[in-house]
Write an enzyme that holds these catalytic residues in place. Structure first.
Site, PDB file in Angstrom:
ATOM      1  N   GLU A  30       9.984  -6.238 -38.855  1.00 50.36           N
ATOM      2  CA  GLU A  30       9.923  -5.693 -40.212  1.00 50.36           C
ATOM      3  C   GLU A  30      11.321  -5.199 -40.589  1.00 50.36           C
ATOM      4  O   GLU A  30      11.802  -4.191 -40.071  1.00 50.36           O
ATOM      5  CB  GLU A  30       8.915  -4.544 -40.310  1.00 50.36           C
ATOM      6  CG  GLU A  30       7.467  -4.956 -40.093  1.00 50.36           C
ATOM      7  CD  GLU A  30       6.850  -5.696 -41.264  1.00 50.36           C
ATOM      8  OE1 GLU A  30       7.513  -5.795 -42.318  1.00 50.36           O
ATOM      9  OE2 GLU A  30       5.707  -6.156 -41.129  1.00 50.36           O
ATOM     10  N   VAL A  31      11.962  -5.939 -41.480  1.00 54.07           N
ATOM     11  CA  VAL A  31      13.286  -5.595 -41.982  1.00 54.07           C
ATOM     12  C   VAL A  31      13.118  -4.889 -43.334  1.00 54.07           C
ATOM     13  O   VAL A  31      12.170  -5.188 -44.068  1.00 54.07           O
ATOM     14  CB  VAL A  31      14.151  -6.867 -42.130  1.00 54.07           C
ATOM     15  CG1 VAL A  31      15.477  -6.576 -42.797  1.00 54.07           C
ATOM     16  CG2 VAL A  31      14.372  -7.505 -40.770  1.00 54.07           C
TER      17      VAL A  31
END
Length: 307
Positions: free
Chosen positions: A274-275
Protein backbone atom coordinates in the site's frame (compact mmCIF):
# COMPACT_ATOMS: atom_id res chain seq x y z
CA UNK A 1 -20.44 15.44 15.86
CA UNK A 2 -19.53 15.20 12.18
CA UNK A 3 -22.45 14.85 9.79
CA UNK A 4 -22.37 11.72 7.67
CA UNK A 5 -21.04 12.51 4.18
CA UNK A 6 -23.80 12.88 1.59
CA UNK A 7 -23.43 10.66 -1.47
CA UNK A 8 -25.44 11.86 -4.46
CA UNK A 9 -26.75 8.47 -5.60
CA UNK A 10 -29.46 6.42 -3.94
CA UNK A 11 -31.45 6.78 -0.75
CA UNK A 12 -29.55 6.74 2.57
CA UNK A 13 -30.02 3.42 4.32
CA UNK A 14 -31.22 1.62 1.18
CA UNK A 15 -28.86 -0.54 -0.90
CA UNK A 16 -28.54 0.31 -4.56
CA UNK A 17 -30.53 -1.51 -7.18
CA UNK A 18 -29.95 -1.64 -10.94
CA UNK A 19 -31.16 1.94 -11.44
CA UNK A 20 -28.62 3.34 -8.99
CA UNK A 21 -25.81 1.25 -10.47
CA UNK A 22 -26.73 2.54 -13.93
CA UNK A 23 -26.74 6.11 -12.61
CA UNK A 24 -23.33 5.59 -11.04
CA UNK A 25 -21.94 3.98 -14.22
CA UNK A 26 -23.16 6.87 -16.36
CA UNK A 27 -21.10 9.26 -14.24
CA UNK A 28 -17.81 7.42 -14.81
CA UNK A 29 -15.76 9.13 -17.51
CA UNK A 30 -12.67 7.90 -19.33
CA UNK A 31 -9.67 9.87 -18.06
CA UNK A 32 -6.73 7.90 -19.47
CA UNK A 33 -5.99 5.13 -21.92
CA UNK A 34 -5.30 1.51 -21.01
CA UNK A 35 -4.12 0.85 -24.58
CA UNK A 36 -1.64 3.74 -24.59
CA UNK A 37 -0.44 3.57 -20.99
CA UNK A 38 -0.36 -0.16 -20.39
CA UNK A 39 -0.81 -2.30 -23.50
CA UNK A 40 1.84 -0.40 -25.46
CA UNK A 41 4.37 -1.06 -22.69
CA UNK A 42 3.41 -4.73 -22.53
CA UNK A 43 3.86 -5.04 -26.28
CA UNK A 44 7.41 -3.73 -25.98
CA UNK A 45 8.16 -6.54 -23.52
CA UNK A 46 7.41 -9.26 -26.09
CA UNK A 47 11.05 -9.32 -27.21
CA UNK A 48 12.12 -10.57 -23.79
CA UNK A 49 9.07 -12.29 -22.29
CA UNK A 50 6.10 -14.41 -23.24
CA UNK A 51 2.96 -12.28 -23.31
CA UNK A 52 -0.42 -13.97 -23.17
CA UNK A 53 -3.99 -12.77 -23.25
CA UNK A 54 -5.70 -14.56 -20.38
CA UNK A 55 -9.15 -13.09 -20.83
CA UNK A 56 -11.21 -10.22 -22.16
CA UNK A 57 -13.72 -7.93 -20.52
CA UNK A 58 -16.61 -7.18 -22.86
CA UNK A 59 -18.22 -4.10 -21.41
CA UNK A 60 -20.50 -2.86 -24.16
CA UNK A 61 -18.42 -0.86 -26.60
CA UNK A 62 -15.34 -1.25 -24.39
CA UNK A 63 -13.59 -4.61 -24.90
CA UNK A 64 -10.53 -4.88 -22.72
CA UNK A 65 -8.02 -7.68 -23.37
CA UNK A 66 -6.34 -8.89 -20.18
CA UNK A 67 -2.62 -9.56 -20.43
CA UNK A 68 -0.08 -11.44 -18.37
CA UNK A 69 3.69 -11.51 -18.85
CA UNK A 70 5.67 -14.70 -18.20
CA UNK A 71 9.30 -15.67 -18.03
CA UNK A 72 10.26 -16.83 -21.52
CA UNK A 73 12.04 -20.03 -20.47
CA UNK A 74 9.59 -21.25 -17.85
CA UNK A 75 11.10 -24.10 -15.86
CA UNK A 76 8.87 -26.13 -13.56
CA UNK A 77 11.94 -27.00 -11.48
CA UNK A 78 12.29 -23.34 -10.43
CA UNK A 79 10.22 -21.53 -7.81
CA UNK A 80 7.48 -19.33 -9.23
CA UNK A 81 6.50 -15.76 -8.36
CA UNK A 82 3.22 -13.95 -9.05
CA UNK A 83 3.00 -10.15 -9.19
CA UNK A 84 -0.38 -8.45 -9.63
CA UNK A 85 -1.15 -4.79 -10.16
CA UNK A 86 -4.19 -2.68 -10.89
CA UNK A 87 -6.71 -4.92 -9.12
CA UNK A 88 -8.07 -1.50 -8.16
CA UNK A 89 -7.69 0.39 -11.40
CA UNK A 90 -7.23 3.79 -9.81
CA UNK A 91 -4.11 2.69 -7.92
CA UNK A 92 -1.63 3.88 -10.51
CA UNK A 93 1.73 2.82 -9.09
CA UNK A 94 0.53 -0.76 -8.78
CA UNK A 95 0.19 -0.90 -12.55
CA UNK A 96 3.29 1.06 -13.45
CA UNK A 97 5.39 -0.41 -10.67
CA UNK A 98 4.69 -3.88 -12.07
CA UNK A 99 5.64 -2.73 -15.58
CA UNK A 100 8.78 -1.01 -14.29
CA UNK A 101 9.83 -4.16 -12.47
CA UNK A 102 9.44 -6.18 -15.65
CA UNK A 103 11.33 -3.71 -17.79
CA UNK A 104 14.24 -2.94 -15.49
CA UNK A 105 14.66 -5.80 -13.02
CA UNK A 106 12.95 -9.02 -14.08
CA UNK A 107 16.03 -10.03 -16.05
CA UNK A 108 17.98 -10.21 -12.79
CA UNK A 109 15.92 -13.26 -11.84
CA UNK A 110 16.24 -15.19 -15.11
CA UNK A 111 17.14 -18.77 -14.37
CA UNK A 112 16.37 -18.26 -10.68
CA UNK A 113 12.58 -17.96 -10.60
CA UNK A 114 9.64 -18.14 -12.97
CA UNK A 115 7.78 -14.83 -13.12
CA UNK A 116 4.08 -14.36 -13.87
CA UNK A 117 2.98 -10.72 -13.84
CA UNK A 118 -0.54 -9.38 -14.42
CA UNK A 119 0.13 -5.62 -14.51
CA UNK A 120 -3.42 -4.31 -14.84
CA UNK A 121 -6.15 -6.62 -13.61
CA UNK A 122 -8.92 -3.98 -13.91
CA UNK A 123 -8.47 -1.94 -17.10
CA UNK A 124 -12.00 -0.47 -17.20
CA UNK A 125 -11.39 1.00 -13.75
CA UNK A 126 -7.85 2.05 -14.74
CA UNK A 127 -9.25 4.26 -17.48
CA UNK A 128 -11.84 5.80 -15.18
CA UNK A 129 -9.53 6.06 -12.16
CA UNK A 130 -11.96 4.09 -10.03
CA UNK A 131 -11.94 1.31 -7.46
CA UNK A 132 -14.89 -0.68 -8.77
CA UNK A 133 -15.62 -2.43 -12.03
CA UNK A 134 -18.42 -1.59 -14.46
CA UNK A 135 -21.01 -3.22 -12.18
CA UNK A 136 -19.96 -1.23 -9.07
CA UNK A 137 -18.28 -4.38 -7.73
CA UNK A 138 -14.93 -4.28 -5.94
CA UNK A 139 -12.63 -6.82 -7.63
CA UNK A 140 -10.51 -7.00 -4.48
CA UNK A 141 -13.39 -8.48 -2.52
CA UNK A 142 -14.28 -10.88 -5.31
CA UNK A 143 -11.59 -13.56 -5.36
CA UNK A 144 -14.15 -16.17 -4.38
CA UNK A 145 -15.92 -19.06 -6.08
CA UNK A 146 -18.62 -17.82 -8.48
CA UNK A 147 -16.92 -14.43 -8.43
CA UNK A 148 -19.20 -11.45 -9.19
CA UNK A 149 -16.26 -9.68 -10.91
CA UNK A 150 -15.09 -10.84 -14.32
CA UNK A 151 -11.66 -9.34 -13.63
CA UNK A 152 -11.20 -11.50 -10.54
CA UNK A 153 -12.59 -14.64 -12.18
CA UNK A 154 -10.17 -14.29 -15.10
CA UNK A 155 -7.17 -13.91 -12.83
CA UNK A 156 -8.21 -16.87 -10.70
CA UNK A 157 -8.41 -19.02 -13.83
CA UNK A 158 -4.93 -17.84 -14.90
CA UNK A 159 -3.41 -18.61 -11.50
CA UNK A 160 -5.25 -21.89 -10.85
CA UNK A 161 -2.53 -24.18 -12.29
CA UNK A 162 0.02 -22.53 -9.96
CA UNK A 163 -2.23 -22.11 -6.94
CA UNK A 164 -0.44 -24.67 -4.78
CA UNK A 165 3.09 -24.27 -6.14
CA UNK A 166 3.74 -20.52 -6.06
CA UNK A 167 6.50 -19.39 -3.73
CA UNK A 168 5.69 -15.66 -3.68
CA UNK A 169 2.74 -13.42 -4.48
CA UNK A 170 3.02 -9.64 -4.23
CA UNK A 171 -0.19 -7.69 -4.89
CA UNK A 172 0.53 -4.00 -5.58
CA UNK A 173 -1.91 -1.41 -4.24
CA UNK A 174 -2.23 2.21 -3.09
CA UNK A 175 -4.16 3.98 -0.35
CA UNK A 176 -5.23 7.41 -1.58
CA UNK A 177 -7.04 10.46 -0.26
CA UNK A 178 -9.97 9.53 -2.49
CA UNK A 179 -10.46 6.40 -0.39
CA UNK A 180 -11.87 8.72 2.25
CA UNK A 181 -13.45 11.39 0.04
CA UNK A 182 -15.08 9.13 -2.57
CA UNK A 183 -14.75 5.39 -2.25
CA UNK A 184 -15.75 4.77 1.36
CA UNK A 185 -18.82 7.06 1.10
CA UNK A 186 -19.72 5.37 -2.22
CA UNK A 187 -19.40 1.93 -0.61
CA UNK A 188 -21.65 2.94 2.27
CA UNK A 189 -24.22 4.38 -0.14
CA UNK A 190 -24.12 1.29 -2.38
CA UNK A 191 -24.67 -1.05 0.55
CA UNK A 192 -27.21 1.13 2.39
CA UNK A 193 -24.97 1.56 5.40
CA UNK A 194 -23.64 4.49 7.37
CA UNK A 195 -20.25 5.95 6.48
CA UNK A 196 -17.75 6.20 9.30
CA UNK A 197 -14.94 8.72 8.78
CA UNK A 198 -11.45 7.27 8.81
CA UNK A 199 -7.84 8.37 8.63
CA UNK A 200 -5.57 7.97 5.60
CA UNK A 201 -2.06 6.84 6.64
CA UNK A 202 0.82 8.93 5.33
CA UNK A 203 3.30 6.46 3.92
CA UNK A 204 3.90 2.93 2.72
CA UNK A 205 2.55 -0.09 4.58
CA UNK A 206 1.92 -3.79 4.03
CA UNK A 207 -1.06 -6.06 4.57
CA UNK A 208 -0.06 -9.58 5.52
CA UNK A 209 -2.25 -12.66 5.89
CA UNK A 210 -3.52 -13.05 9.45
CA UNK A 211 -3.69 -16.82 8.88
CA UNK A 212 -0.02 -16.97 7.84
CA UNK A 213 1.56 -13.58 8.59
CA UNK A 214 5.24 -14.32 7.84
CA UNK A 215 6.54 -11.39 9.92
CA UNK A 216 10.19 -11.71 8.85
CA UNK A 217 9.16 -11.66 5.21
CA UNK A 218 7.08 -8.53 5.76
CA UNK A 219 9.93 -6.89 7.67
CA UNK A 220 12.38 -7.54 4.85
CA UNK A 221 10.08 -5.69 2.47
CA UNK A 222 9.58 -2.77 4.87
CA UNK A 223 13.35 -2.45 5.31
CA UNK A 224 13.86 -2.30 1.54
CA UNK A 225 11.06 0.17 0.86
CA UNK A 226 12.19 2.47 3.70
CA UNK A 227 15.22 3.26 1.54
CA UNK A 228 12.88 4.59 -1.16
CA UNK A 229 9.98 6.25 0.66
CA UNK A 230 8.68 6.72 4.19
CA UNK A 231 6.79 4.05 6.14
CA UNK A 232 3.35 4.90 7.48
CA UNK A 233 3.17 5.38 11.26
CA UNK A 234 0.38 3.98 13.39
CA UNK A 235 -2.40 6.36 14.35
CA UNK A 236 -3.26 7.33 17.93
CA UNK A 237 -5.04 3.99 18.40
CA UNK A 238 -2.01 2.00 17.23
CA UNK A 239 -3.80 1.20 13.99
CA UNK A 240 -3.59 1.70 10.23
CA UNK A 241 -6.95 1.92 8.43
CA UNK A 242 -8.66 0.43 11.48
CA UNK A 243 -6.36 -2.58 11.89
CA UNK A 244 -3.81 -3.12 14.64
CA UNK A 245 -0.23 -2.45 13.61
CA UNK A 246 1.67 -5.67 14.35
CA UNK A 247 5.09 -4.25 13.34
CA UNK A 248 6.16 -0.91 11.90
CA UNK A 249 4.22 -0.50 8.66
CA UNK A 250 2.50 -3.89 8.84
CA UNK A 251 -1.11 -4.91 9.46
CA UNK A 252 -2.83 -8.23 8.79
CA UNK A 253 -6.11 -9.19 7.13
CA UNK A 254 -7.80 -12.56 6.68
CA UNK A 255 -7.12 -12.38 2.96
CA UNK A 256 -8.88 -15.53 1.82
CA UNK A 257 -12.12 -15.07 3.73
CA UNK A 258 -12.30 -11.45 2.60
CA UNK A 259 -11.87 -12.45 -1.05
CA UNK A 260 -8.70 -10.42 -1.51
CA UNK A 261 -6.31 -10.93 -4.40
CA UNK A 262 -3.52 -11.86 -1.99
CA UNK A 263 -5.50 -15.00 -1.21
CA UNK A 264 -5.77 -16.15 -4.83
CA UNK A 265 -3.08 -18.77 -4.23
CA UNK A 266 -1.43 -20.73 -1.44
CA UNK A 267 1.93 -19.06 -2.05
CA UNK A 268 4.29 -19.51 0.89
CA UNK A 269 5.00 -15.78 1.03
CA UNK A 270 2.14 -13.36 0.37
CA UNK A 271 1.74 -9.64 0.87
CA UNK A 272 -0.24 -6.64 -0.30
CA UNK A 273 1.63 -3.36 -0.71
CA UNK A 274 0.00 0.00 0.00
CA UNK A 275 1.71 3.14 -1.31
CA UNK A 276 0.45 6.66 -0.47
CA UNK A 277 0.73 8.73 -3.67
CA UNK A 278 -0.95 11.82 -2.19
CA UNK A 279 1.79 12.41 0.36
CA UNK A 280 3.71 15.68 -0.04
CA UNK A 281 6.77 13.57 0.75
CA UNK A 282 6.42 11.21 -2.23
CA UNK A 283 6.54 11.67 -6.01
CA UNK A 284 4.85 9.39 -8.57
CA UNK A 285 8.26 7.96 -9.45
CA UNK A 286 9.00 7.25 -5.79
CA UNK A 287 5.71 5.38 -5.60
CA UNK A 288 6.65 3.24 -8.60
CA UNK A 289 10.10 2.70 -7.13
CA UNK A 290 8.59 1.65 -3.81
CA UNK A 291 6.48 -1.00 -5.55
CA UNK A 292 9.55 -2.29 -7.38
CA UNK A 293 11.58 -2.36 -4.17
CA UNK A 294 8.83 -4.38 -2.51
CA UNK A 295 8.73 -6.96 -5.31
CA UNK A 296 12.49 -7.34 -5.37
CA UNK A 297 12.76 -7.63 -1.59
CA UNK A 298 9.99 -10.23 -1.53
CA UNK A 299 11.71 -12.40 -4.13
CA UNK A 300 15.16 -11.96 -2.58
CA UNK A 301 13.91 -12.93 0.87
CA UNK A 302 12.07 -16.00 -0.40
CA UNK A 303 15.07 -17.19 -2.40
CA UNK A 304 17.35 -16.74 0.59
CA UNK A 305 15.05 -18.98 2.63
CA UNK A 306 15.23 -21.60 -0.11
CA UNK A 307 18.97 -21.81 0.44
Amino acid sequence: MNAEPFYPIGTPGTPWGPAEVNQWRAQQQVQRSYAEDVVNKIERLRERFDVEQYGQLDYGTDPFPLYAVRSRNWDDQLPSVLVTGGVHGYETSGVHGALQFLDRHAGDYAGRVNLLVAPCVSPWAYERIHRWNVDAVDPNRSFVSDSPAAESAALMKLVAPLRDTLLVHVDLHETTDTDESEFRPALAARDGKSSEPGEIPDGFYLVGDSEDPQPQFQQAIIDAVAKVTHIAPADAKGEIIGSTVVAPGVINYAVKSLGLCAGVSNARYRTTTEVYPDSPRATPQQCNDAQVAAVRAAIDYALAQQG
